[in-house]
Design a protein around this motif. Sequence first.
Motif, PDB file in Angstrom:
ATOM      1  N   ALA A 258     -27.865  17.925 -34.191  1.00 52.84           N
ATOM      2  CA  ALA A 258     -26.484  18.099 -34.640  1.00 52.84           C
ATOM      3  C   ALA A 258     -25.791  16.758 -34.840  1.00 52.84           C
TER       4      ALA A 258
ATOM      5  N   SER B 219     -16.667  18.329 -28.973  1.00 49.34           N
ATOM      6  CA  SER B 219     -17.751  19.176 -29.475  1.00 49.34           C
ATOM      7  C   SER B 219     -18.298  20.065 -28.372  1.00 49.34           C
ATOM      8  N   VAL B 220     -18.444  19.486 -27.184  1.00 44.10           N
ATOM      9  CA  VAL B 220     -19.088  20.233 -26.104  1.00 44.10           C
ATOM     10  C   VAL B 220     -18.154  21.310 -25.556  1.00 44.10           C
TER      11      VAL B 220
ATOM     12  N   LYS C  72     -18.065  23.996 -28.130  1.00 41.59           N
ATOM     13  CA  LYS C  72     -19.336  24.722 -28.140  1.00 41.59           C
ATOM     14  C   LYS C  72     -19.418  25.693 -26.963  1.00 41.59           C
TER      15      LYS C  72
ATOM     16  N   ALA D 204     -18.515  18.030 -19.367  1.00 41.76           N
ATOM     17  CA  ALA D 204     -18.171  19.277 -20.062  1.00 41.76           C
ATOM     18  C   ALA D 204     -19.384  20.180 -20.229  1.00 41.76           C
ATOM     19  N   ALA D 205     -20.574  19.587 -20.096  1.00 40.56           N
ATOM     20  CA  ALA D 205     -21.801  20.364 -20.264  1.00 40.56           C
ATOM     21  C   ALA D 205     -22.378  20.817 -18.929  1.00 40.56           C
TER      22      ALA D 205
ATOM     23  N   SER E  29     -29.194  18.268 -27.684  1.00 40.12           N
ATOM     24  CA  SER E  29     -28.931  18.720 -29.048  1.00 40.12           C
ATOM     25  C   SER E  29     -28.039  17.750 -29.796  1.00 40.12           C
ATOM     26  N   LEU E  30     -27.235  17.004 -29.058  1.00 40.74           N
ATOM     27  CA  LEU E  30     -26.330  16.056 -29.702  1.00 40.74           C
ATOM     28  C   LEU E  30     -26.960  14.671 -29.834  1.00 40.74           C
TER      29      LEU E  30
ATOM     30  N   TRP F 264     -21.672  24.140 -34.564  1.00 42.96           N
ATOM     31  CA  TRP F 264     -20.680  23.338 -33.853  1.00 42.96           C
ATOM     32  C   TRP F 264     -19.393  23.410 -34.664  1.00 42.96           C
ATOM     33  N   PHE F 265     -18.483  24.330 -34.251  1.00 42.05           N
ATOM     34  CA  PHE F 265     -17.198  24.426 -34.955  1.00 42.05           C
ATOM     35  C   PHE F 265     -16.549  23.048 -35.023  1.00 42.05           C
TER      36      PHE F 265
ATOM     37  N   ARG G  43     -13.448  36.735 -25.923  1.00 39.55           N
ATOM     38  CA  ARG G  43     -14.241  35.624 -25.392  1.00 39.55           C
ATOM     39  C   ARG G  43     -13.347  34.675 -24.598  1.00 39.55           C
TER      40      ARG G  43
ATOM     41  N   PHE H 211     -27.306  20.712 -24.126  1.00 40.34           N
ATOM     42  CA  PHE H 211     -26.214  20.284 -25.022  1.00 40.34           C
ATOM     43  C   PHE H 211     -26.340  18.808 -25.365  1.00 40.34           C
ATOM     44  N   MET H 212     -26.614  18.018 -24.346  1.00 37.78           N
ATOM     45  CA  MET H 212     -26.736  16.577 -24.590  1.00 37.78           C
ATOM     46  C   MET H 212     -27.966  16.282 -25.465  1.00 37.78           C
TER      47      MET H 212
ATOM     48  N   PRO I 138     -18.328  14.282 -22.304  1.00 34.47           N
ATOM     49  CA  PRO I 138     -19.166  15.397 -22.755  1.00 34.47           C
ATOM     50  C   PRO I 138     -20.207  15.794 -21.722  1.00 34.47           C
TER      51      PRO I 138
ATOM     52  N   THR J 157     -19.264  28.898 -29.208  1.00 35.83           N
ATOM     53  CA  THR J 157     -20.530  29.177 -29.911  1.00 35.83           C
ATOM     54  C   THR J 157     -21.759  28.987 -29.030  1.00 35.83           C
TER      55      THR J 157
END
Lengths: 1249, 457
Positions: B140, B23-24, B27, A113-114, A1125-1126, B40-41, A55, A1122-1123, A110, B31
Amino acid sequence: MSHAPSTSSQPANDGPLADSLLRMGRFLRRGEVSEDMRSLFLEGGRQGDIFYRDRWSHDKVVRSTHGVNCTGSCSWKVYVKDGIITWETQQTDYPSVGPDSPEYEPRGCPRGAAFSWYTYSPTRVRYPYIRGTLLAMYREAKERLGDPVLAWAELTADPEASARYRRARGKGGLVRATWDEAAEIVAAAHVHTIKRYGPDRVAGFSPIPAMSMVSHGVGARFMNLIGGTMQSFYDWYADLPVASPQVFGDQTDVPESADWWNASYLMMWGSNVPVTRTPDAHFMTEARYRGQKVITVSPDYADNTKFADEWLAPHPGTDGALAMAMGHVILKEFLVDRRTPRFASYLKQFADAPYLIALEERGDAWVPGKFLTAADLGGFGAKVANASFKTVVLNQQSEPVVPNGSLGHRFGPDDEGLWNLDLGDVDPLLSISDGAVWRGASVAVDLPRFDVAPEPGAEHEGGAGSVRRGVPVATVEGTTVTTVFDLLLAQYGVGREGLPGEWPTGYDDASSPGTPAWQEEITSVPAEKAERIGREFADNAERSGGRSMILMGAGTNHWFHSDTIYRTFLALTTMTGCQGVNGGGWAHYVGQEKVRPLTGYNQYSSAADWVRPARNMIGTAFWYLATDQWRYDGLPADQLASPLAKGLFAGRTTADCLVESTKRGWMPSYPTFDRNPLDLVDEARAAGAEPAQYVIDSLNDGTLHYSVEDPDAPENFPRVLNVWRANILGSSGKGNEYFLKHLLGTDAAVRAPEAEGDRRPRDIRWRDDAPIGKLDLLVTTDFRMTSTTLFSDIVFPAATWYEKYDLSSTDMHPFVHSFNPAIKPPWQTKTDFDIFHTIAARMSEMAVEHLGVRHDLVAVPLMHDTPDAMATPHGTVRDDAPLVPGVTMPKLVVVERDYPALAARLGSLGPLTTKLGMVTKGVTFDPTPEVEQLKASNGVVTSGPNIGAVRLDTDARACELILALSGTTNGRLAVQGFRQLEQRTGQELASLAVDHEGSRITFPDVQSRPVSVITSPEWSGSEHGGRRYSAFTVNVEHKKPWHTLTGRMHFFLDHDWMAELGENLPVYRPPLDLHRLYGDARVGSTEPTGAPGSEGHAEVAVRYLTPHSKWSIHSEYQDNLFMLSLSRGGPTIWMSPQDAAKIGVRDNEWIESYNRNGVVVARAIVSHRMPEGTVFMYHAKDRTVDVPRTETSGLRGGIHNSLTRVLLKPSHLIGGYAQLSFAFNYLGPTGNQRDEVTVIRRRSQEVTY
Amino acid sequence: MKVMAQMSMVMNLDKCIGCHTCSVTCKQAWTNRSGVEYVWFNNVETRPGIGYPRGYEDQEKWQGGWVRNKRGRLSLKAGGRLSKFARIFSNPKLPEIHDYYEPWTYEYDMLLNAPAGEHTPVAKPKSLLDGRDMKIEWSANWDDNLGGSGETMHDDPILKHMSEHVASEFEQTFMFYLPRICEHCLNPSCVASCPSGAMYKRVEDGIVLVDQDACRGWRMCVTGCPYKKVYFNHKTGKAEKCTLCYPRLEVGLPTVCSETCVGRLRYLGLVLYDADQVATAAAVKDEKDLLDAQRSVFLDPHDPAVVEAARAEGIPEDWIEAAQASPIWRLINDYKVALPLHPEYRTMPMVWYIPPLSPVVDVVASSGNDGEDAPTLFAAIDKLRIPIEYLAGLFTAGDVAPVEGVLRRLAAMRSYMRGINLDEGRDEEIANAVDMTGTEIEEMYRLLAIAKYEDRY
């Protein structure tokens, strides 16, 4: 590795039986069980690991960044495997800040990053789309008429057909189209609009060029070539701190974040740094370890409060009172009781503090008037060039002196070398009472105050009054004068022996404005804290040489009266000598994007190489008129006025002020006239008249009008709106529901009644039937679905930021870096660059028949940084002046529009760049050698009308042009600009860049790594020698004036309208009282509203704030899985447990929020970090994700801006006077939205979509 | 002495801005695939708060980690291997998906594809588990920034056990962030829980991993881990967890979460320890002695005897040098500002934390004292906005003294450095008051504040 058996330890497991089981088990496995049976160790041959190793494998890593509207400008690594973007992580290769400072790595957040989620997400726009209703009608007309332009003309002229497709906006039914057909319709709409209504009826909207200069620039260039209008955004977003032009004469210039490290006292005031400046926040957390003291001022327990040594929680919008009290303490303790030498000398040289103000008698006292100028001195002094713009101080002998460096010294040939801050042997009196010859003369002045509670029963009269305080005076040529400093002491309530008037008895005197106790009653911040922190701020500034800093942000900048709030902050940093010092001064961080390679960017985007000037419009006024918010506004301008006003605003609304500003040429206004500006030139020439004179005559005889006087006349509608890199309908559009109703003509949840009677504007024609759907075409380019694309007629599929070349810079760091394609634009997506070139090519073809070469009359406002700024001596507004373009009205300029050559011009560099030079902030750069070099590096056009011109036909070539033509990226130009400034100022400046004279930053340079910029006259600070950028260090260290009336930073503003508003000096103005102005519910009210669906439900009225979100940048990322979900996964409103209890709502229950402007549906987040009486709906909650229909309107719930509306402040409309002159995104009315109030209730928990 | 090397992390919570970039990026890298949508490791939780999965710290409920039995030995709290084998097919001590959160998506495609209709198209939420419509009730990071504090805060296991009452009132608000990854424990209860022997600790660096070929999906590791940092991939039926990014570490790159940490608060490094002492240390009687016990297991990498023993174990020379240069060793041992998370679980966690320094409450400052002044601060350190007892509940099994010691050092660093910053000299007395020298404070300051890339990893 081998492991020697151990004998020392005992098994620590639970028992022998279990141990033996495991002991058996271990023979089933490779590896080694620890002697104590606790653990299993393995080495080598771990086939089970392969999955993760696979991966973490990729084919390449590409540098790019995010063109989102944020100031991060972070460089990223984009990972690609098998031609697919997999994810991104931050680059860490920024040039070093030096051994004793933290570095910029690893900038990011973040949200960024997403980003790659968008590339392949189901919201990605993969093909061109057109609403089916429109497409069918267009095809039918085109089939019949055979010509796209004629088809568009017929379709839009037919009221029924056009109403049908307008009504369908925002209701689904988008169908896939081919690029050919979509581009054809868009081109035809542009051509038809230019031909029928005029090019200024085509509007372009795309904000924040710094975050992708070419993507923004190519569209702006397109607009400026066709004569369309570009809407401003900085003021429209209410991010522009109007106090900055007012005080500094500068749009915004602030320290890079690494300079926070140099501050030893840091106040974060309405700026939630961890959320809104995520990549930079670490400099703040780390500076604490260096002993920096940190204060947070925030009405809620904001994220940054965690880092603060002290937290002040004023009531929202009352920050100005707190700052006034701090200023009171500082002025008293550091300038009156004891005069701190550093502060005093700083104020004398760098502020308007010692300058003389003429006082005017009013009733039984006096009021401040105008700056005394050389023109007032009589005799020879009054005869010098530009005497009305040369301001005056008294020297120690109390004789009037005209120091160098005022606006009057800036332009004339006589004053060459005198535009500087060198006081020579003049030592100005800070206070009149400092003069050796002063014998105690003083007068009482009346000063306005706006903090008075209205009398019971007279709430509609407002809460203004005045306070009478004394100042020492002198007489100069028969005029009674005092200094700005003396007035400042009076305004802040700092008394001195022997002066008349009412003064506070002490810090604990709550009855007198300015004291710590006074502010406590307004803000709730304990007086003791205001006093102590004010003192500490100044004490630190004294001990550190000016290293006290205020980070200020949207929490204090998005109010109607934010300019007054900010002026109280800037007063603190100026009176303590912190501006222009590394580690000190103001640090405004709201949407302040810095295009560091400014000059090259401006050449490219404004198409100044082909035509000048551009039609740059003040966005707020444009949308206010285009969306008919003015019909509901009716804000009486005199309700805002000072009780000491002369009555200039009597009987007028703020909309009337806009009309006046337009006619006087203060602010731009497009569409300008009620006639096609192409036809105007033809008509003039047919009449044998010179076009400008023809316009003046037609205005005088009443045959021509400004569009602003009748915005609802069909000939004055904007017809085409071209949006890219923006989401105006899901994000910035204040008054969103009015956009939907009047601009688009579709369903909307507007609940307000139209203004009636004398609340209607006096100078705007009222048409009884409001237009529904002014716009013929809304075309949007995006890579994802937003409210704007949902409501658009045509959607172009854009390449993402990982699929193109571009440039990025910011003021948070001093680097320029690049976008690069990790993959080619997938499906049928195209870069913004290619999209505009595609439209231009189609338009050029159609233009041969439909447009040809035309001449266009452009009305240009009086511009900042030009002699236009001297159009209004003393800022005195005269009503008797004849129409003189460029003095009492806009300049009228005729330019050529070669429409068939549009595409060719878009893709090549025109001749004006070298012929006329490039002007930035009054400095003219001559790029002749660079253009020659570009011919070699970019290549030249080899055929067609522009043969031999530099090629700009790819995004990478446009990047190269921008870098080559800017001082920050081209040392030769920086030095040339400084040399020119040296002549004007007589001060040494070139040393700031001379060691970089041979340096050129090229596109390949910034592709390989972020590159530090070169110090340039385009900006006010210095990076020379690797120092951290801080604004105005060049002014302070090289005596270069600020671009203001006095050439200094201004406490005092003497324009008529400033006096009228009571804002000559920093003053506390509370949030707008919407109950008083519009009859809205009072904050805290639980009276039933009777709104649909509210019956039987408890309701509460609360302040409605829209601060920036942790999980999005505006509406970008708020739809990112992602945002979501957080966070809470959809629109939410934060509220206090107290307010939740009032309406019986629990955490995560559905609520509705509504006021006169619209309706929002969201889930409640109930938290004790929120203060009672205030709710947050984080900024830019779009309606795309998890938004049900509302009970209140029956429609889809609105966006955060469905509850807001545009309100104009007259002081933002001033122009033609010194620093209060227009420049694009420099000055203009703000689209403020913080003063809003909303009612909230719990709704049915059964929601339907 | 059996010298082993452990890759470890220290996070400076005092610098954490709660941005979740870690986290992002984690992820996305690890994952972002089906079967582990909810995983979320690396996660970041707001404290006070109940974390992810909710209430994971309540070991009375989840039975994670080890307990010390009457014989002074450790047993898995969830029961020994015998009882585990007995209920291998029905393990009741597992968080359910709702304790993490039900992952969802939205009908995004409707934004483009909705047919012409009456209303503006919208993407409504859909469960990623069964595709049905859903109301989003948990995520999460549901209680981010104290969201829903009235509903959840009282379930924070630390608050529950505090003697001091913490009021959820506006004026008393406090919060901080706790980023969490797998602890890569020296005494991992997940490894000991695995009936298949699929979980193991890498010899060379101590990273705890699941062998994907050997895992049989019994999920005993999920129960055994008191931090709930082993997850179940419901698609492959195997356990997955944070790998400490070994494919990156092996080529000299820091973990994704470390390198992308925008707060620059993560430190990575090798620690040498005596594997023979782990079991004894983890089994000391008094929970409050676990911090010192774990510290005593670590070996001074500069000690010639340790170096010799390490060489004898075959630990390569560059690893020994790495251990000597390790920021972890300095933060844990030299400056003693880093503390383990929940040592009372007796797993000997190897991700340690510098607790956040919060301001002294207003009562001190309003008495006329400058809260930043060193003597005032020392006197008032028990009056911090974040109750020390809360931090002790996280990091020292409730013992406030070590936490206070750390906070005094951080406070002293600020006071001492302010003197230098303002050119007002170096006040050695401030340093001495926290048993340090000025030079040591300046070294610590460089590591914590300037924190260059090469000094962090």
